[in-house]
Design an enzyme around this catalytic site. Sequence first.
Site, mmCIF file in Angstrom:
data_model
loop_
_atom_site.group_PDB
_atom_site.id
_atom_site.type_symbol
_atom_site.label_atom_id
_atom_site.label_comp_id
_atom_site.label_asym_id
_atom_site.label_seq_id
_atom_site.Cartn_x
_atom_site.Cartn_y
_atom_site.Cartn_z
ATOM 1 N N GLY A 37 0.822 -1.213 0.000
ATOM 2 C CA GLY A 37 0.000 0.000 0.000
ATOM 3 C C GLY A 37 0.851 1.257 0.000
ATOM 4 N N THR A 86 -0.041 5.223 -1.836
ATOM 5 C CA THR A 86 -1.015 6.241 -1.400
ATOM 6 C C THR A 86 -0.869 6.526 0.095
ATOM 7 N N ARG A 135 -2.552 -3.017 -5.603
ATOM 8 C CA ARG A 135 -3.256 -3.507 -6.792
ATOM 9 C C ARG A 135 -3.124 -2.570 -7.981
ATOM 10 N N ASP A 143 -1.827 -8.035 -5.414
ATOM 11 C CA ASP A 143 -2.966 -8.129 -4.501
ATOM 12 C C ASP A 143 -2.519 -9.057 -3.375
ATOM 13 N N TYR A 185 -8.030 0.810 17.717
ATOM 14 C CA TYR A 185 -9.150 -0.086 18.040
ATOM 15 C C TYR A 185 -8.767 -1.560 17.905
ATOM 16 N N LYS A 243 -7.388 -6.176 12.565
ATOM 17 C CA LYS A 243 -6.233 -5.468 13.148
ATOM 18 C C LYS A 243 -5.857 -6.089 14.494
ATOM 19 N N GLY A 259 -3.477 7.065 15.406
ATOM 20 C CA GLY A 259 -4.779 7.705 15.547
ATOM 21 C C GLY A 259 -5.133 8.343 14.218
ATOM 22 N N PRO A 260 -5.901 9.434 14.212
ATOM 23 C CA PRO A 260 -6.324 10.018 12.946
ATOM 24 C C PRO A 260 -5.222 10.783 12.201
ATOM 25 N N ARG A 304 -13.751 6.632 3.167
ATOM 26 C CA ARG A 304 -14.475 5.443 3.620
ATOM 27 C C ARG A 304 -14.944 5.518 5.074
HETATM 28 C C1 HXC Z 1 -21.385 -2.381 2.851
HETATM 29 C C2 HXC Z 1 -19.807 -2.890 1.241
HETATM 30 C C3 HXC Z 1 -19.379 -1.530 1.195
HETATM 31 C C4 HXC Z 1 -20.054 -0.595 2.051
HETATM 32 C C5 HXC Z 1 -18.183 -2.665 -0.195
HETATM 33 N N1 HXC Z 1 -19.045 -3.542 0.352
HETATM 34 N N2 HXC Z 1 -18.370 -1.440 0.303
HETATM 35 N N3 HXC Z 1 -20.786 -3.310 2.051
HETATM 36 N N4 HXC Z 1 -21.043 -1.058 2.854
HETATM 37 N N5 HXC Z 1 -19.713 0.682 2.079
HETATM 38 C C6 HXC Z 1 -19.171 -4.969 0.065
HETATM 39 C C7 HXC Z 1 -19.476 -5.243 -1.412
HETATM 40 O O1 HXC Z 1 -20.856 -5.084 -1.692
HETATM 41 C C8 HXC Z 1 -19.021 -6.693 -1.529
HETATM 42 O O2 HXC Z 1 -19.926 -7.594 -0.942
HETATM 43 C C9 HXC Z 1 -17.783 -6.730 -0.639
HETATM 44 O O3 HXC Z 1 -17.927 -5.636 0.278
HETATM 45 C C10 HXC Z 1 -16.490 -6.544 -1.408
HETATM 46 O O4 HXC Z 1 -16.580 -5.316 -2.140
HETATM 47 P P1 HXC Z 1 -15.712 -5.052 -3.452
HETATM 48 O O5 HXC Z 1 -15.954 -3.641 -3.856
HETATM 49 O O6 HXC Z 1 -15.954 -6.135 -4.453
HETATM 50 O O7 HXC Z 1 -14.227 -5.287 -2.865
HETATM 51 P P2 HXC Z 1 -12.841 -4.838 -3.403
HETATM 52 O O8 HXC Z 1 -12.907 -4.349 -4.822
HETATM 53 O O9 HXC Z 1 -11.908 -5.938 -3.073
HETATM 54 O O10 HXC Z 1 -12.490 -3.526 -2.522
HETATM 55 C C11 HXC Z 1 -12.186 -3.639 -1.151
HETATM 56 C C12 HXC Z 1 -12.765 -2.469 -0.347
HETATM 57 C C13 HXC Z 1 -12.427 -1.090 -0.984
HETATM 58 C C14 HXC Z 1 -12.243 -2.597 1.082
HETATM 59 C C15 HXC Z 1 -14.309 -2.607 -0.316
HETATM 60 O O11 HXC Z 1 -12.952 -0.032 -0.187
HETATM 61 C C16 HXC Z 1 -10.938 -0.911 -1.124
HETATM 62 O O12 HXC Z 1 -10.368 -1.284 -2.143
HETATM 63 N N6 HXC Z 1 -10.264 -0.329 -0.092
HETATM 64 C C17 HXC Z 1 -8.814 -0.156 -0.085
HETATM 65 C C18 HXC Z 1 -8.378 1.109 0.590
HETATM 66 C C19 HXC Z 1 -8.965 1.357 1.958
HETATM 67 O O13 HXC Z 1 -9.985 0.755 2.344
HETATM 68 N N7 HXC Z 1 -8.347 2.288 2.670
HETATM 69 C C20 HXC Z 1 -8.805 2.685 3.985
HETATM 70 C C21 HXC Z 1 -7.931 2.156 5.035
HETATM 71 S S1 HXC Z 1 -8.303 3.100 6.414
HETATM 72 P P3 HXC Z 1 -21.039 -8.399 -1.792
HETATM 73 O O14 HXC Z 1 -21.684 -9.319 -0.810
HETATM 74 O O15 HXC Z 1 -21.989 -7.341 -2.325
HETATM 75 O O16 HXC Z 1 -20.314 -9.114 -2.897
HETATM 76 C C22 HXC Z 1 -8.127 2.293 7.817
HETATM 77 C C23 HXC Z 1 -8.187 3.296 8.956
HETATM 78 C C24 HXC Z 1 -8.358 2.746 10.287
HETATM 79 O O17 HXC Z 1 -7.973 1.128 7.877
HETATM 80 C C25 HXC Z 1 -8.611 3.733 11.419
HETATM 81 C C26 HXC Z 1 -8.716 5.203 11.105
HETATM 82 C C27 HXC Z 1 -8.874 6.118 12.279
HETATM 83 P P1 NAP Z 2 -5.028 4.217 1.974
HETATM 84 O O1 NAP Z 2 -4.306 5.337 1.290
HETATM 85 O O2 NAP Z 2 -6.367 3.836 1.452
HETATM 86 O O3 NAP Z 2 -4.066 2.971 1.999
HETATM 87 C C1 NAP Z 2 -4.461 1.657 1.826
HETATM 88 C C2 NAP Z 2 -3.547 1.017 0.794
HETATM 89 O O4 NAP Z 2 -3.767 -0.389 0.780
HETATM 90 C C3 NAP Z 2 -3.768 1.525 -0.624
HETATM 91 O O5 NAP Z 2 -2.540 1.969 -1.150
HETATM 92 C C4 NAP Z 2 -4.276 0.305 -1.391
HETATM 93 O O6 NAP Z 2 -3.768 0.324 -2.714
HETATM 94 C C5 NAP Z 2 -3.697 -0.829 -0.556
HETATM 95 N N1 NAP Z 2 -4.472 -2.062 -0.678
HETATM 96 C C6 NAP Z 2 -5.781 -2.247 -0.388
HETATM 97 N N2 NAP Z 2 -6.144 -3.506 -0.654
HETATM 98 C C7 NAP Z 2 -5.030 -4.140 -1.107
HETATM 99 C C8 NAP Z 2 -4.769 -5.461 -1.564
HETATM 100 N N3 NAP Z 2 -5.726 -6.389 -1.586
HETATM 101 N N4 NAP Z 2 -3.517 -5.776 -1.964
HETATM 102 C C9 NAP Z 2 -2.536 -4.834 -1.941
HETATM 103 N N5 NAP Z 2 -2.728 -3.575 -1.528
HETATM 104 C C10 NAP Z 2 -3.967 -3.226 -1.126
HETATM 105 O O7 NAP Z 2 -5.238 4.544 3.525
HETATM 106 P P2 NAP Z 2 -4.220 5.027 4.670
HETATM 107 O O8 NAP Z 2 -5.014 5.894 5.566
HETATM 108 O O9 NAP Z 2 -2.945 5.519 4.085
HETATM 109 O O10 NAP Z 2 -3.965 3.655 5.457
HETATM 110 C C11 NAP Z 2 -2.669 3.070 5.552
HETATM 111 C C12 NAP Z 2 -2.606 2.179 6.782
HETATM 112 O O11 NAP Z 2 -2.742 2.966 7.955
HETATM 113 C C13 NAP Z 2 -3.690 1.111 6.861
HETATM 114 O O12 NAP Z 2 -3.152 -0.058 7.418
HETATM 115 C C14 NAP Z 2 -4.688 1.727 7.810
HETATM 116 O O13 NAP Z 2 -5.488 0.754 8.462
HETATM 117 C C15 NAP Z 2 -3.734 2.407 8.771
HETATM 118 N N6 NAP Z 2 -4.350 3.445 9.585
HETATM 119 C C16 NAP Z 2 -4.677 4.640 9.024
HETATM 120 C C17 NAP Z 2 -5.200 5.630 9.816
HETATM 121 C C18 NAP Z 2 -5.530 6.982 9.278
HETATM 122 O O14 NAP Z 2 -6.000 7.831 10.033
HETATM 123 N N7 NAP Z 2 -5.301 7.261 8.012
HETATM 124 C C19 NAP Z 2 -5.436 5.389 11.172
HETATM 125 C C20 NAP Z 2 -5.098 4.150 11.703
HETATM 126 C C21 NAP Z 2 -4.544 3.186 10.899
HETATM 127 P P3 NAP Z 2 -4.534 -0.303 -3.984
HETATM 128 O O15 NAP Z 2 -5.916 0.246 -3.981
HETATM 129 O O16 NAP Z 2 -3.678 0.114 -5.146
HETATM 130 O O17 NAP Z 2 -4.496 -1.798 -3.793
#
Ligand code: HXC
Ligand code: NAP
Length: 289
Positions: free
Chosen positions: A20, A23, A45, A71, A153, A168, A195-196, A205
């Site tokens: 990851g 980004t 990805r 992936d 969390y 996690k 944290g944030p 998201r």
């Molecule tokens: C309910 C949802 C949904 C939503 C997706 N789904 N979004 N369900 N509410 N908002 C469901 C879909 O309908 C599907 O189920 C299943 O989840 C998989 O969705 P896909 O879109 O096919 O999955 P995919 O393309 O693999 O994408 C994965 C993803 C997407 C997690 C859904 O958001 C992603 O690519 N995220 C990567 C980056 C990311 O999430 N970054 C944030 C990290 S922040 P069904 O049953 O319909 O097939 C973080 C911070 C922590 O961790 C703490 C911060 C303070």
């Molecule tokens: P982000 O930019 O969305 O980072 C998530 C990364 O994961 C993306 O680069 C994404 O790239 C990659 N990824 C997702 N699914 C993947 C897969 N199946 N295979 C390979 N790569 C994949 O969000 P971020 O805020 O920087 O988060 C980074 C880390 O910090 C995460 O572990 C998150 O839980 C943690 N975190 C963030 C915060 C915050 O406040 N931002 C707080 C606590 C913890 P692709 O889409 O190209 O795959």
Amino acid sequence: MIGGALRDNALAGKTIVVTGGGTGLGKAMSTYLSLLGANIVIASRKIDVLEAAAVEIENHTGNPVLAIACDIRNMEEVESLYEAAISRFGKIDVLINNAAGNFISPTERLSAHAFSTIIDIVLKGTANCTLAFGKRWIENKQVANVLNIVTTYAFTGSGYVVPSAVAKGGVLTMTRSLAVEWGKYGIRHNAIAPGPFPTKGAWDRLLPGDLQEKFDFKNRVPLKRVGDHQELANLVAFLVSDYAGYINGEVITIDGGEWLQGAGQMNGLEAIEPERWDVIEQMIRNNNK
Ligand code: HXC
Ligand code: NAP
């Protein structure tokens, strides 16, 4: 503007794989690790995003950054990531499991597939990378370390992000377990619980639309601000460096005190206006009589 914490070239000669890394926080840490002289491999990805980030980082730091589409849910792709990194840089010293997937939702709205999608990325993806890299490090007697990015969390659990919290929590348990089991091979495991720290990926998201104003993270943090990416990058650089060579099995929280504010039973008294404390004190003293 916060500066870098480590001396120039502190990571020269090291090769660091950041999942990851194209980004958000992954890109911020990759940039600083590269600035400190490390060879960087960023993997996720979206190859177009990775390639653009690699060029940007290389132009900024002058050090090589390799972008690999992977992936982490797919073990064959993870094995290819390892091979590609080795064939370019010869060895890998550090794995940063930073890739994650997450979104807010009441848990009862989730399909089984939605739940397992998050577990597959966060817990199993981290396990895939750790296993693929770890086996080869052990085979080759390579001293190395793994840094897992978790969340606060992971300790407390949290509603509305239950699959992420479960995953996690599992990653944190894996961190502590392997710190002990693989310590004998010279492989350290640590975690960071941020944290944030605003990023597009997380904010899109976790705080879509007007949730950003309604649920302002700043108000949850004793320091009354969100984190700066360089603050996180500084901690990452230290933990993966040889300076932290005796830190193993630790999780370091970097959240301005956020999770403790939520946990401390009486912390809500912050809401009391300072002038009311005279009256409150008097009431307590009267009750003592
Ligand atoms: C309910 C949802 C949904 C939503 C997706 N789904 N979004 N369900 N509410 N908002 C469901 C879909 O309908 C599907 O189920 C299943 O989840 C998989 O969705 P896909 O879109 O096919 O999955 P995919 O393309 O693999 O994408 C994965 C993803 C997407 C997690 C859904 O958001 C992603 O690519 N995220 C990567 C980056 C990311 O999430 N970054 C944030 C990290 S922040 P069904 O049953 O319909 O097939 C973080 C911070 C922590 O961790 C703490 C911060 C303070
Ligand atoms: P982000 O930019 O969305 O980072 C998530 C990364 O994961 C993306 O680069 C994404 O790239 C990659 N990824 C997702 N699914 C993947 C897969 N199946 N295979 C390979 N790569 C994949 O969000 P971020 O805020 O920087 O988060 C980074 C880390 O910090 C995460 O572990 C998150 O839980 C943690 N975190 C963030 C915060 C915050 O406040 N931002 C707080 C606590 C913890 P692709 O889409 O190209 O795959």
